[in-house]
Design a protein around this motif. Structure first.
Motif, short mmCIF file in Angstrom:
data_model
loop_
_atom_site.label_atom_id
_atom_site.label_comp_id
_atom_site.label_asym_id
_atom_site.label_seq_id
_atom_site.Cartn_x
_atom_site.Cartn_y
_atom_site.Cartn_z
N GLU A 393 0.81 -1.21 0.00
CA GLU A 393 0.00 0.00 0.00
C GLU A 393 0.85 1.27 0.00
N LYS A 424 -1.79 -3.85 3.05
CA LYS A 424 -1.37 -2.92 4.10
C LYS A 424 -0.02 -3.35 4.67
N ASN A 425 0.69 -2.40 5.24
CA ASN A 425 2.01 -2.69 5.80
C ASN A 425 1.86 -3.29 7.20
N GLN A 426 1.28 -4.47 7.25
CA GLN A 426 1.04 -5.17 8.51
C GLN A 426 1.36 -6.65 8.31
N ALA A 429 -1.86 -8.75 7.61
CA ALA A 429 -2.39 -8.51 6.26
C ALA A 429 -1.52 -9.18 5.21
#
Length: 445
Positions: A393, A424-426, A429
């Motif tokens: 993202e 997302k930067n997770q 995710a």
């Protein structure tokens, strides 16, 4: 009744909100609250903070509506406005030797060429400002209304060094300004864009020491390396940091962190992930970053991501439905993701191909994933014929699936003939996107 000005245009009305109930619509102009003109987002937020107020709205057909707003505790108004003020953004008047906007080619998203230096964006969106372009009445407004927190680009405490970096005589007033903000108990998150030969070495040490002396007003000090593109004609000659220089900076930085943690309970000074990549060092544990106050500045992203990844990795089954995934990233993040992919190698049915994209668009000295373009990805990945590819993202505009070169995810999908997933930067995710599974639980905040 107030004299009518342009007002702020309504951009969004949330479904089920008070604004929708009052028949406020996109395109309406908010002119005044309780008889006071609305000139910017600060006026709007401050004057709508009460539970009861009268809003003067100009409808699209020119009608003026006086709307009585009453709301219960915790109930939100439910609208967003288009612009930060009726006069537009306050633009930067500095001429920084490292300015990234000055190093950009033509043909990118138009908003990327706006050199904003607006304290209202700092307050509402966490954008960094220099304080060197503030009028006296604006600075007094910050103090009077206790506008906090502010995100401030410090770069150097020493007045001569800061003026040399920013090419603005007013840049030398910083120490006095920060002292006033601290005295007013305004929370400050600061950043230092580090440039070899300009503000490193003793200048950096002095800057960190002085900022640390303003704790608890100063809550964080982020140190990030200068970003240099190939578009530097007629600009000062700068160079990136070497691996050895990066290691030396981090060695000193860790010593500062130990001192500040003992004195304040916080590391206080933090270094961007890019510095660790440049040095070839492993990323610190999440404990080093306290509350991740500068995550959007690329500080602590990798450590947080890795921690979440490890949290959810153990919840994965050993066998998943057949799935081939292409992971796209930049040069800096390749070792990091290669290690994570190795940890997924035992899961049957899962195949992950890592694509390291070099930045031909900006130049090879730009290695972070967030500055990759759709053109470079398309040219280097090739045709993947219907297979899944992951787009971090961070590569895209905040509210649209648009890359820096103004090309869309849909364009890239057609160029690659693949199926895109924006991630997302997770850590959670990422694992869900890679495996196609839904994992229970929450990632860390």
């Amino acid at each position: 009744m107030t004299s009518l000005k342009e007002g702020l245009v309504v951009a969004t009305v949330h479904e089920g909100s008070i604004a929708e109930e009052m028949e406020i619509e996109c395109g309406d102009r908010i002119l005044a609250i309780d008889g006071q003109e609305i000139k910017d987002i600060i006026d709007f937020q401050y004057l709508t903070a009460e539970d009861e107020f009268i809003m003067l709205v100009e409808k699209a057909n020119g009608e003026l509506w006086e709307i009585d707003i009453e709301r219960s505790y915790g109930e939100v108004l439910g609208l967003e406005v288009e612009a930060i003020s009726t006069q537009g953004l306050k633009l930067c008047k500095n001429n920084c030797v490292f300015c990234f906007v000055a190093q950009m080619p033509k043909g990118m998203r138009g908003s990327l060429y706006d050199k904003d230096d607006d304290y209202r964006l700092s307050l509402t969106q966490g954008s960094f400002i220099t304080l060197s372009n503030l009028a006296e009445d604006e600075f007094e407004r910050i103090l009077k209304f206790h506008l906090s927190p502010l995100y401030i680009s410090v770069h150097a405490w020493d007045a001569e060094a800061r003026v040399r970096l920013m090419k603005n005589p007013k840049a030398g007033d910083l120490s006095k300004q920060l002292a006033q903000l601290a005295e007013a108990e305004i929370q400050i998150h600061s950043q230092i864009v580090l440039v070899p030969g300009y503000n490193d070495g003793d200048v950096l040490e002095h800057t960190v020491k002085e900022l640390g002396g303003l704790h608890p007003a100063v809550q964080s000090i982020a140190v990030v390396p200068v970003g240099l593109t190939k578009y530097r004609e007629n600009l000062p000659g700068l160079r990136p940091f070497t691996p050895q220089e990066s290691q030396d900076i981090l060695t000193k930085g860790e010593a500062w962190q130990r001192e500040y943690r003992q004195a304040t309970g916080r590391s206080l000074v933090y270094f961007s992930d890019e510095f660790y990549a440049l040095a070839g060092w492993d990323f610190p544990s999440i404990d080093s970053y306290d509350d991740f106050s500068q995550l959007e500045n690329g500080v602590g992203m990798a450590s947080k991501f890795r921690h979440e990844f490890n949290q959810f990795l153990q919840r994965l089954p050993q066998i998943v439905p057949e799935r081939k995934v292409h992971l796209i990233t930049g040069v800096s993040a390749t070792p990091f993701f290669a290690h994570l992919i190795d940890q997924l190698a035992t899961i049957q049915g899962l195949a992950i191909e890592l694509h390291t994209i070099t930045n031909e668009f900006f130049g090879l000295t730009v290695t972070v994933a967030g500055l990759l373009t759709a053109q470079d990805i398309a040219n280097q990945v090739g045709n993947i014929k219907g297979e899944i590819f992951l787009i971090p993202e961070v590569m895209l505009k905040a509210d649209e699936d648009i890359f820096l070169d103004d090309l869309s995810v849909e364009w890239l999908s057609q160029a690659l003939q693949g199926t895109p997933l924006v991630v997302k930067n997770q850590g959670k995710a990422f694992l869900e996107a890679v495996t196609g599974l839904s994992l229970e639980g929450e990632e860390i905040e």
